[in-house]
Design a protein around this motif. Structure first.
Motif, PDB file in Angstrom:
ATOM      1  N   LEU A  15      -5.177  21.139  10.564  1.00  0.00           N
ATOM      2  CA  LEU A  15      -6.239  20.411   9.869  1.00  0.00           C
ATOM      3  C   LEU A  15      -7.507  20.260  10.707  1.00  0.00           C
ATOM      4  CD1 LEU A  15      -4.117  17.592   8.181  1.00  0.00           C
ATOM      5  CD2 LEU A  15      -5.227  19.520   7.040  1.00  0.00           C
ATOM      6  N   GLN A  16      -7.367  20.232  12.018  1.00  0.00           N
ATOM      7  CA  GLN A  16      -8.520  19.902  12.851  1.00  0.00           C
ATOM      8  C   GLN A  16      -9.133  21.076  13.612  1.00  0.00           C
ATOM      9  OE1 GLN A  16      -8.487  16.158  14.985  1.00  0.00           O
ATOM     10  NE2 GLN A  16      -6.525  15.614  14.069  1.00  0.00           N
ATOM     11  N   LEU A  17      -8.409  22.180  13.711  1.00  0.00           N
ATOM     12  CA  LEU A  17      -8.949  23.302  14.474  1.00  0.00           C
ATOM     13  C   LEU A  17      -9.720  24.262  13.581  1.00  0.00           C
ATOM     14  CD1 LEU A  17      -6.064  24.184  16.955  1.00  0.00           C
ATOM     15  CD2 LEU A  17      -8.066  22.731  17.332  1.00  0.00           C
ATOM     16  N   ASP A  18     -10.705  24.915  14.179  1.00  0.00           N
ATOM     17  CA  ASP A  18     -11.524  25.892  13.469  1.00  0.00           C
ATOM     18  C   ASP A  18     -10.944  27.292  13.669  1.00  0.00           C
ATOM     19  OD1 ASP A  18     -14.080  27.921  13.769  1.00  0.00           O
ATOM     20  OD2 ASP A  18     -14.379  26.404  12.217  1.00  0.00           O
ATOM     21  N   ASP A  19     -10.887  28.057  12.582  1.00  0.00           N
ATOM     22  CA  ASP A  19     -10.313  29.408  12.657  1.00  0.00           C
ATOM     23  C   ASP A  19     -11.029  30.276  13.690  1.00  0.00           C
ATOM     24  OD1 ASP A  19      -8.925  28.389  10.543  1.00  0.00           O
ATOM     25  OD2 ASP A  19      -9.268  30.078   9.202  1.00  0.00           O
ATOM     26  N   GLY A  20     -12.355  30.169  13.726  1.00  0.00           N
ATOM     27  CA  GLY A  20     -13.121  31.019  14.625  1.00  0.00           C
ATOM     28  C   GLY A  20     -13.047  30.613  16.078  1.00  0.00           C
ATOM     29  N   LYS A  21     -12.961  29.305  16.338  1.00  0.00           N
ATOM     30  CA  LYS A  21     -12.968  28.819  17.713  1.00  0.00           C
ATOM     31  C   LYS A  21     -11.578  28.799  18.349  1.00  0.00           C
ATOM     32  CE  LYS A  21     -17.032  25.834  17.126  1.00  0.00           C
ATOM     33  NZ  LYS A  21     -17.520  24.428  17.140  1.00  0.00           N
ATOM     34  N   ASP A  22     -10.574  28.521  17.553  1.00  0.00           N
ATOM     35  CA  ASP A  22      -9.209  28.382  18.102  1.00  0.00           C
ATOM     36  C   ASP A  22      -8.188  29.187  17.295  1.00  0.00           C
ATOM     37  OD1 ASP A  22      -9.498  26.218  20.259  1.00  0.00           O
ATOM     38  OD2 ASP A  22     -10.452  25.269  18.532  1.00  0.00           O
ATOM     39  N   PRO A  23      -8.384  30.495  17.150  1.00  0.00           N
ATOM     40  CA  PRO A  23      -7.447  31.280  16.322  1.00  0.00           C
ATOM     41  C   PRO A  23      -6.026  31.309  16.870  1.00  0.00           C
ATOM     42  CG  PRO A  23      -8.893  32.726  17.571  1.00  0.00           C
ATOM     43  CD  PRO A  23      -9.405  31.342  17.761  1.00  0.00           C
ATOM     44  N   LEU A  24      -5.866  31.309  18.201  1.00  0.00           N
ATOM     45  CA  LEU A  24      -4.529  31.406  18.780  1.00  0.00           C
ATOM     46  C   LEU A  24      -3.716  30.139  18.528  1.00  0.00           C
ATOM     47  CD1 LEU A  24      -5.204  33.209  22.185  1.00  0.00           C
ATOM     48  CD2 LEU A  24      -4.667  34.181  19.956  1.00  0.00           C
ATOM     49  N   TYR A  25      -4.324  28.977  18.786  1.00  0.00           N
ATOM     50  CA  TYR A  25      -3.625  27.716  18.569  1.00  0.00           C
ATOM     51  C   TYR A  25      -3.318  27.509  17.081  1.00  0.00           C
ATOM     52  CZ  TYR A  25      -4.273  25.901  23.321  1.00  0.00           C
ATOM     53  OH  TYR A  25      -4.204  25.688  24.679  1.00  0.00           O
ATOM     54  N   LYS A  26      -4.317  27.768  16.242  1.00  0.00           N
ATOM     55  CA  LYS A  26      -4.128  27.517  14.811  1.00  0.00           C
ATOM     56  C   LYS A  26      -3.144  28.504  14.197  1.00  0.00           C
ATOM     57  CE  LYS A  26      -6.684  26.135  10.711  1.00  0.00           C
ATOM     58  NZ  LYS A  26      -8.020  25.807  10.151  1.00  0.00           N
ATOM     59  N   GLY A  27      -3.238  29.776  14.587  1.00  0.00           N
ATOM     60  CA  GLY A  27      -2.284  30.766  14.083  1.00  0.00           C
ATOM     61  C   GLY A  27      -0.868  30.441  14.499  1.00  0.00           C
ATOM     62  N   GLU A  28      -0.712  29.988  15.734  1.00  0.00           N
ATOM     63  CA  GLU A  28       0.618  29.606  16.232  1.00  0.00           C
ATOM     64  C   GLU A  28       1.157  28.395  15.478  1.00  0.00           C
ATOM     65  OE1 GLU A  28       2.652  28.884  20.641  1.00  0.00           O
ATOM     66  OE2 GLU A  28       0.599  29.623  20.459  1.00  0.00           O
ATOM     67  N   ALA A  29       0.274  27.438  15.167  1.00  0.00           N
ATOM     68  CA  ALA A  29       0.686  26.249  14.419  1.00  0.00           C
ATOM     69  C   ALA A  29       1.141  26.632  13.010  1.00  0.00           C
ATOM     70  CB  ALA A  29      -0.454  25.245  14.357  1.00  0.00           C
ATOM     71  N   TYR A  30       0.426  27.553  12.354  1.00  0.00           N
ATOM     72  CA  TYR A  30       0.840  28.035  11.030  1.00  0.00           C
ATOM     73  C   TYR A  30       2.223  28.686  11.106  1.00  0.00           C
ATOM     74  CZ  TYR A  30      -3.479  27.447   8.266  1.00  0.00           C
ATOM     75  OH  TYR A  30      -4.541  26.934   7.547  1.00  0.00           O
ATOM     76  N   PHE A  31       2.412  29.533  12.110  1.00  0.00           N
ATOM     77  CA  PHE A  31       3.692  30.221  12.258  1.00  0.00           C
ATOM     78  C   PHE A  31       4.838  29.225  12.464  1.00  0.00           C
ATOM     79  CE2 PHE A  31       7.007  31.790  15.076  1.00  0.00           C
ATOM     80  CZ  PHE A  31       7.470  32.896  14.377  1.00  0.00           C
ATOM     81  N   LEU A  32       4.622  28.248  13.334  1.00  0.00           N
ATOM     82  CA  LEU A  32       5.687  27.294  13.655  1.00  0.00           C
ATOM     83  C   LEU A  32       5.985  26.365  12.485  1.00  0.00           C
ATOM     84  CD1 LEU A  32       4.638  26.499  17.326  1.00  0.00           C
ATOM     85  CD2 LEU A  32       6.624  27.822  16.579  1.00  0.00           C
ATOM     86  N   ARG A  33       4.960  25.997  11.709  1.00  0.00           N
ATOM     87  CA  ARG A  33       5.226  25.172  10.525  1.00  0.00           C
ATOM     88  C   ARG A  33       6.037  25.959   9.495  1.00  0.00           C
ATOM     89  NH1 ARG A  33       0.517  22.263   6.995  1.00  0.00           N
ATOM     90  NH2 ARG A  33       0.217  24.382   6.172  1.00  0.00           N
TER      91      ARG A  33
END
Length: 212
Positions: free
Chosen positions: A108-126
């Motif tokens: 919810l709080q990370l930007d796709d462009g700025k933090d793709p690795l963290y956000k992509g990993e969070a999507y995968f783990l959820r």
């Protein structure tokens, strides 16, 4: 006397409120690397807790089996030692949702462009957590926010799998193409990891329970 009694009661209730109230530890804005890392590590912490020794007990309930590993001598399971199996399922369920809440905050709080690795990993783990939940507990409540709503209606199987599929597609769009480019090379998920899990999801939804 009445004033004294009122004062005592007020202090008691005020004290109870302080005891029962859990302060908000969430980050309003995730602008520091250590905050993002703490949340992503929190997901792995709860996944580790969920897949502890009790995880083996949960799936050893139907057969007279014994499991022993030289590398992990504590992982010894015998049917005669299995007591109160329901509590192990309860803890497993709770720990996966704690991991989901951490993932929600990142998503919810990370930007796709700025933090793709963290956000992509969070999507995968959820997606991984919900895939575990739906196969063990049928239709788990779909918590996609930071605050838990206990009045959430039960979803359908299709709604749960739609969220899992959506999360994995989002993960594939954000994660790097090879393990050497992952956030933790050789350890963190990358695009092929998400593709492999999505393939297993598709194999699952190809039959029961969506096509009963």
């Amino acid at each position: 006397k009445l004033l004294f009694t009122f004062t005592v009661m007020l202090s008691v209730f005020t004290g109870c409120e302080k005891i029962l109230h859990e302060p908000d530890r969430s980050y309003e804005i995730l602008d520091k690397e250590e905050e993002k890392l703490e949340l992503i590590n929190g997901i792995y912490y709860w996944l580790l807790q969920a897949h502890n020794r009790d995880y083996f007990f949960m799936f050893a309930k139907s057969d007279d089996i014994t499991y022993y590993s030289r590398q992990h001598p504590d992982c010894r399971i015998s049917l005669s030692h299995i007591h109160d199996i329901s509590s192990k399922y309860t803890e497993f369920y709770k720990r996966l949702y704690k991991a989901i809440l951490n993932a929600n905050q990142l998503i919810l709080q990370l930007d796709d462009g700025k933090d793709p690795l963290y956000k992509g990993e969070a999507y995968f783990l959820r997606a991984y957590c919900y895939f575990k939940l739906v196969r063990i507990f049928k239709v788990p409540p779909l918590v996609t926010g930071i605050d838990v709503d206990y009045s959430l209606p039960n979803p359908t199987f299709k709604e749960v799998y739609n969220l899992i599929e959506s999360d994995l597609n989002n993960a594939m769009a954000l994660l790097p193409g090879s393990y050497s480019e992952a956030r933790k090379p050789g350890y963190s998920p990358h695009k092929a990891t998400a593709q492999a899990l999505l393939a297993e999801v598709y194999l699952t939804v190809a039959g029961y329970p969506l096509l009963e």
